[in-house]
Design a protein around this motif. Structure first.
Motif, PDB file in Angstrom:
ATOM      1  N   PRO A  55       0.724  -1.247  -0.316  1.00  0.00           N
ATOM      2  CA  PRO A  55      -0.043   0.200  -0.072  1.00  0.00           C
ATOM      3  C   PRO A  55       0.592   1.478  -0.117  1.00  0.00           C
ATOM      4  CG  PRO A  55      -0.285  -1.615   1.548  1.00  0.00           C
ATOM      5  CD  PRO A  55       0.505  -1.641   1.302  1.00  0.00           C
ATOM      6  N   ALA A  56       1.998   1.311   1.180  1.00  0.00           N
ATOM      7  CA  ALA A  56       2.710   2.402  -0.020  1.00  0.00           C
ATOM      8  C   ALA A  56       3.234   2.596  -0.397  1.00  0.00           C
ATOM      9  CB  ALA A  56       3.865   2.228   1.737  1.00  0.00           C
ATOM     10  N   GLY A  57       3.805   1.257  -1.266  1.00  0.00           N
ATOM     11  CA  GLY A  57       4.577   1.798  -2.654  1.00  0.00           C
ATOM     12  C   GLY A  57       3.004   2.121  -3.553  1.00  0.00           C
ATOM     13  N   ILE A  58       1.703   1.671  -3.813  1.00  0.00           N
ATOM     14  CA  ILE A  58       0.831   2.133  -4.421  1.00  0.00           C
ATOM     15  C   ILE A  58       0.952   4.070  -4.228  1.00  0.00           C
ATOM     16  CG2 ILE A  58      -1.777   2.269  -4.763  1.00  0.00           C
ATOM     17  CD1 ILE A  58      -1.164  -1.437  -4.291  1.00  0.00           C
ATOM     18  N   ILE A  59       0.584   4.313  -3.131  1.00  0.00           N
ATOM     19  CA  ILE A  59       0.486   5.765  -2.570  1.00  0.00           C
ATOM     20  C   ILE A  59       1.432   6.689  -3.381  1.00  0.00           C
ATOM     21  CG2 ILE A  59       1.207   7.084  -0.678  1.00  0.00           C
ATOM     22  CD1 ILE A  59      -1.115   4.877   1.056  1.00  0.00           C
ATOM     23  N   LEU A  60       3.047   5.858  -2.414  1.00  0.00           N
ATOM     24  CA  LEU A  60       3.851   6.439  -2.929  1.00  0.00           C
ATOM     25  C   LEU A  60       3.858   7.142  -5.178  1.00  0.00           C
ATOM     26  CD1 LEU A  60       6.990   8.105  -2.459  1.00  0.00           C
ATOM     27  CD2 LEU A  60       7.614   5.998  -2.724  1.00  0.00           C
ATOM     28  N   PHE A  61       3.801   5.636  -5.493  1.00  0.00           N
ATOM     29  CA  PHE A  61       3.523   5.944  -7.511  1.00  0.00           C
ATOM     30  C   PHE A  61       2.720   6.949  -7.286  1.00  0.00           C
ATOM     31  CE2 PHE A  61       1.704   4.456 -10.588  1.00  0.00           C
ATOM     32  CZ  PHE A  61       2.216   4.884 -11.677  1.00  0.00           C
ATOM     33  N   LEU A  62       1.208   6.526  -6.866  1.00  0.00           N
ATOM     34  CA  LEU A  62       0.069   7.483  -7.184  1.00  0.00           C
ATOM     35  C   LEU A  62       0.919   9.066  -6.828  1.00  0.00           C
ATOM     36  CD1 LEU A  62      -2.531   6.042  -6.635  1.00  0.00           C
ATOM     37  CD2 LEU A  62      -2.284   6.345  -8.195  1.00  0.00           C
ATOM     38  N   CYS A  63       0.993   9.378  -5.805  1.00  0.00           N
ATOM     39  CA  CYS A  63       1.822  10.565  -5.178  1.00  0.00           C
ATOM     40  C   CYS A  63       2.812  11.529  -6.741  1.00  0.00           C
ATOM     41  CB  CYS A  63       2.209  10.678  -4.339  1.00  0.00           C
ATOM     42  SG  CYS A  63       0.676  10.858  -2.928  1.00  0.00           S
ATOM     43  N   VAL A  64       4.083  10.640  -7.129  1.00  0.00           N
ATOM     44  CA  VAL A  64       4.335  10.918  -7.874  1.00  0.00           C
ATOM     45  C   VAL A  64       4.357  10.680  -8.943  1.00  0.00           C
ATOM     46  CG1 VAL A  64       6.899  10.058  -8.926  1.00  0.00           C
ATOM     47  CG2 VAL A  64       6.671   9.977  -6.752  1.00  0.00           C
ATOM     48  N   ALA A  65       3.103  10.201  -9.020  1.00  0.00           N
ATOM     49  CA  ALA A  65       2.748  10.618 -11.195  1.00  0.00           C
ATOM     50  C   ALA A  65       1.915  11.701 -10.673  1.00  0.00           C
ATOM     51  CB  ALA A  65       1.627   9.112 -11.367  1.00  0.00           C
ATOM     52  N   GLY A  66       1.137  12.153  -9.811  1.00  0.00           N
ATOM     53  CA  GLY A  66       0.146  13.511 -10.171  1.00  0.00           C
ATOM     54  C   GLY A  66       1.080  14.289 -10.027  1.00  0.00           C
ATOM     55  N   VAL A  67       2.436  14.468  -9.028  1.00  0.00           N
ATOM     56  CA  VAL A  67       3.122  15.494  -8.923  1.00  0.00           C
ATOM     57  C   VAL A  67       3.881  15.415 -10.682  1.00  0.00           C
ATOM     58  CG1 VAL A  67       4.862  16.825  -8.547  1.00  0.00           C
ATOM     59  CG2 VAL A  67       3.826  15.376  -6.759  1.00  0.00           C
ATOM     60  N   LEU A  68       4.159  14.718 -10.985  1.00  0.00           N
ATOM     61  CA  LEU A  68       5.013  14.363 -12.657  1.00  0.00           C
ATOM     62  C   LEU A  68       3.268  14.990 -13.332  1.00  0.00           C
ATOM     63  CD1 LEU A  68       6.983  11.831 -12.475  1.00  0.00           C
ATOM     64  CD2 LEU A  68       7.594  13.922 -12.210  1.00  0.00           C
ATOM     65  N   THR A  69       2.317  14.730 -13.480  1.00  0.00           N
ATOM     66  CA  THR A  69       1.239  14.727 -14.301  1.00  0.00           C
ATOM     67  C   THR A  69       1.489  16.879 -14.365  1.00  0.00           C
ATOM     68  OG1 THR A  69       0.551  13.219 -13.929  1.00  0.00           O
ATOM     69  CG2 THR A  69      -0.711  14.250 -15.054  1.00  0.00           C
ATOM     70  N   ALA A  70       0.778  17.078 -12.810  1.00  0.00           N
ATOM     71  CA  ALA A  70       0.701  18.324 -12.623  1.00  0.00           C
ATOM     72  C   ALA A  70       2.169  19.604 -13.204  1.00  0.00           C
ATOM     73  CB  ALA A  70       0.668  18.492 -11.311  1.00  0.00           C
ATOM     74  N   GLY A  71       3.453  19.037 -13.050  1.00  0.00           N
ATOM     75  CA  GLY A  71       4.442  20.043 -13.516  1.00  0.00           C
ATOM     76  C   GLY A  71       3.777  19.530 -15.680  1.00  0.00           C
ATOM     77  N   GLY A  72       3.922  18.632 -15.789  1.00  0.00           N
ATOM     78  CA  GLY A  72       3.568  18.624 -17.220  1.00  0.00           C
ATOM     79  C   GLY A  72       2.626  19.237 -17.813  1.00  0.00           C
ATOM     80  N   VAL A  73       1.297  19.484 -16.736  1.00  0.00           N
ATOM     81  CA  VAL A  73       0.482  20.483 -17.317  1.00  0.00           C
ATOM     82  C   VAL A  73       0.883  21.776 -17.524  1.00  0.00           C
ATOM     83  CG1 VAL A  73      -2.060  20.995 -16.916  1.00  0.00           C
ATOM     84  CG2 VAL A  73      -1.347  18.408 -17.292  1.00  0.00           C
ATOM     85  N   GLY A  74       1.732  21.659 -16.688  1.00  0.00           N
ATOM     86  CA  GLY A  74       1.776  23.123 -16.089  1.00  0.00           C
ATOM     87  C   GLY A  74       3.376  23.757 -16.718  1.00  0.00           C
ATOM     88  N   VAL A  75       3.837  23.637 -17.759  1.00  0.00           N
ATOM     89  CA  VAL A  75       4.600  22.994 -18.284  1.00  0.00           C
ATOM     90  C   VAL A  75       3.881  23.735 -19.728  1.00  0.00           C
ATOM     91  CG1 VAL A  75       6.893  22.249 -19.833  1.00  0.00           C
ATOM     92  CG2 VAL A  75       6.583  22.935 -17.445  1.00  0.00           C
ATOM     93  N   THR A  76       3.205  22.529 -20.138  1.00  0.00           N
ATOM     94  CA  THR A  76       2.528  22.432 -21.535  1.00  0.00           C
ATOM     95  C   THR A  76       1.341  23.912 -20.864  1.00  0.00           C
ATOM     96  OG1 THR A  76       1.998  19.929 -22.036  1.00  0.00           O
ATOM     97  CG2 THR A  76       0.915  21.296 -23.040  1.00  0.00           C
ATOM     98  N   PHE A  77       0.933  24.266 -20.157  1.00  0.00           N
ATOM     99  CA  PHE A  77       0.365  25.396 -20.075  1.00  0.00           C
ATOM    100  C   PHE A  77       0.649  26.758 -20.448  1.00  0.00           C
ATOM    101  CE2 PHE A  77      -1.495  29.835 -17.432  1.00  0.00           C
ATOM    102  CZ  PHE A  77      -2.100  29.114 -18.577  1.00  0.00           C
ATOM    103  N   LEU A  78       2.198  26.776 -19.840  1.00  0.00           N
ATOM    104  CA  LEU A  78       2.550  28.218 -19.938  1.00  0.00           C
ATOM    105  C   LEU A  78       3.935  28.133 -21.365  1.00  0.00           C
ATOM    106  CD1 LEU A  78       5.523  28.152 -16.854  1.00  0.00           C
ATOM    107  CD2 LEU A  78       3.352  29.590 -17.376  1.00  0.00           C
ATOM    108  N   SER A  79       4.152  27.055 -21.983  1.00  0.00           N
ATOM    109  CA  SER A  79       4.154  26.982 -23.381  1.00  0.00           C
ATOM    110  C   SER A  79       3.490  27.143 -24.436  1.00  0.00           C
ATOM    111  CB  SER A  79       5.578  25.951 -23.585  1.00  0.00           C
ATOM    112  OG  SER A  79       3.989  24.899 -23.549  1.00  0.00           O
ATOM    113  N   VAL A  80       2.179  26.963 -24.348  1.00  0.00           N
ATOM    114  CA  VAL A  80       1.190  26.966 -25.278  1.00  0.00           C
ATOM    115  C   VAL A  80       1.232  28.577 -25.356  1.00  0.00           C
ATOM    116  CG1 VAL A  80      -1.154  27.176 -25.409  1.00  0.00           C
ATOM    117  CG2 VAL A  80       0.049  25.507 -25.544  1.00  0.00           C
TER     118      VAL A  80
END
Length: 173
Positions: A100-125
């Protein structure tokens, strides 16, 4: 006794024998010269085709590097296998907590990376749109202008066609 050229161990030779001997000696010398030229040609070809000393050193450096990489890779694989064998019981024992700790850690990292990617995409657009409307012609602006021109031409053609159809339909109505 002028016809005698020389005396060799008490024998007399004729000028004809000396000429034959000279011709034979000249033929052997010519053959030796040709052989020497052929050998020089072979050595010259070998010299042209042989690698330079820096290439030889580079080749040995490459072979050494590859050998070291294989040894280190083998040691790494052996270490991984030994570690996996030793830690498998620990993982099995703590799996109710670790999974469960690994699943939670994976979801947190995936969320942060997704948010960062969306932010970079928004800024570039946003930057691209800003540069486009400022007239700085960012990459791809030509395609946008061409598509806008084609859309406007198509709309104008449709308007013209509608006018023609409207005029054609009005007198008959």
């Amino acid at each position: 006794m002028e016809f005698l050229v020389g005396v060799e161990k008490g024998t007399r030779r004729s000028p004809r024998a000396d000429t034959q001997k000279r011709e034979k000696l000249l033929a052997e010398m010519e053959q030796a010269r040709q052989t020497r030229e052929q050998a020089e040609g072979i050595f010259e070809k070998l010299r042209k085709r042989s690698p330079a000393s820096s290439q030889i050193v580079g080749f040995f450096a490459l072979i050494t590097t590859i050998g070291v990489a294989f040894v280190l890779g083998g040691l790494a694989i052996a270490g991984i296998v030994i570690t996996l064998l030793l830690l498998t019981p620990v993982f099995l024992f703590f799996s109710p907590i670790l999974v469960p700790a690994g699943i939670i850690l994976f979801l947190c990292v995936a969320g942060v990376l997704t948010a960062g990617g969306v932010g970079v995409t928004f800024l570039s657009v946003a930057t691209w749109i800003y540069n486009y409307f400022k007239g700085r012609h960012p990459p791809g602006a030509e395609q946008i202008d061409l598509a806008r021109r084609r859309a406007m031409e198509a709309a104008e053609a449709a308007r013209q066609k509608a006018r023609e159809l409207g005029k054609a339909a009005a007198p008959g109505a």
